[in-house]
Design an enzyme around this catalytic site. Sequence first.
Site: not given
Ligand code: SF4
Length: 358
Positions: A196, A203, A212, A41
Amino acid sequence: MDEKHFITDFAPRLLAWYDRHGRRGLPWQGKRDAYAVWVAEIMLQQTQVGTVIPYYQRFIGAFPDVEALAAAELDQVLHLWSGLGYYARARNLHCAARRIRAEHGGVFPDRLETVMALPGIGRSTAGAILAQAFDQRHPILDGNVKRVLCRLYAIEGWPGHSAVQKRLWRLAEHHTPGERVGDYTQAIMDLGATLCRRGDPSCAVCPFSGDCLAFRRGLARELPVPKPRRALPRRSALFLVILDESGRILLERRPPSGIWGGLWSLPECEERVEPVEWCRRALGYEAEPGPVLSPFVHTFSHFQLKIEPVVLRLTGGESANAVMDARPLLWYNRRQPPACGIAAPVRRLLEQLDSKLD
Ligand code: SF4
């Protein structure tokens, strides 16, 4: 509470995605060893996974547990950290290992407040360690998680602002499940690291694209809002590359705190003093100018440093004196480099010197 509608079933859906698409085979994954999780971490703060893996393996190989790290000299620890940057992380790891040995019998503590009291461990890192090593339910909020939550909920403030932070912690807390917390912790970090992503979120294949808000509003690439920029101040420094007759280079250990704290670097000469004169007065060596090297700029998080290397060759042999004895100095043999922590730009400079000096 700012959120009128939380995303439903976030944790089970994330875990289902993780079971099929999460990252596998990371050397610290699935470890129930708090020490191993802690080292990973800390290394992963500000550093990409691909860079961390070989450092992690060397580090754990040399220091397999708290006792081994606590017993090591700081120089050994910094040596294995050389090139990874942000050296305060290594100094804090070493210091914390000694605290764990002294105050907890060498056993990594399992209470959040106790872990957070160790140097270099904030709330998110403490939560991540306890979730992965002990399956305790704690939310995390590292850079990946901040990005995911800012986008899912279309949060438009800079995540460093305290009101935004509070809101993000509330969301992180709300979504953290009571079961499979270690997997959930890894899963939300994986979502941020693999789908993301900062610059180009995927997306189209994200399991949360229907929920989202950033995606629905066309804001995915705009969020999170970057830190308000200010021009980095620039400093400059003269670094002396002092060569003895056999081609060794003089290094000086930096003070324990500040930039490159505790690492070996090149002696720094005040800019208003002539380098040959400085060498005579500060070190007691007669020297003459050597080949000319180009200056370069190294960027730190809060300033830029223009480094001007000045090569000097000793003319009167090695003549240590009282002044020299008081300074932490080391003659560095480029052909047989000693095991010591050297700041990355200094190491690069030493490597470049090979072609100039041989
Ligand atoms: Fe990120 Fe939203 Fe795209 Fe999913 S839909 S990758 S959460 S920006």
